[in-house]
Design a protein around this motif. Structure first.
Motif: not given
Length: 77
Positions: A59-66, A68-77
């Motif tokens: 479950s922890a890995l599934q949350i991390a996979e979900y 990751t792209p959201l955090m990457q998008k926020e970091l690029k902004a």
């Protein structure tokens, strides 16, 4: 932050295991607790108190996979 007792333990472990990663030393008491609880579970079959199961890890890995792209998008902004 490690307290005085932890710092003393770290010094002893650094001398005993030179070259090992320092975070192992500060977490040594926690590792001992985990190992004891898991070993007891293997012997008795009782659930290991406060130890994550494989289902929790998945479950922890599934949350991390979900996230990751959201955090990457926020970091690029």
């Amino acid at each position: 932050m490690p307290d005085e007792e932890d710092e003393a333990n770290v010094s002893v472990l650094e001398a005993k295991y030179p070259g090992a990663m320092p975070y192992f030393f500060s977490q040594d008491p926690d590792y001992i607790t985990v190992k004891e609880r898991v070993a007891k579970m293997c012997v008795t079959g009782e659930e290991a108190k406060d130890i994550a199961t494989i289902d929790i890890a998945i479950s922890a890995l599934q949350i991390a996979e979900y996230l990751t792209p959201l955090m990457q998008k926020e970091l690029k902004a």
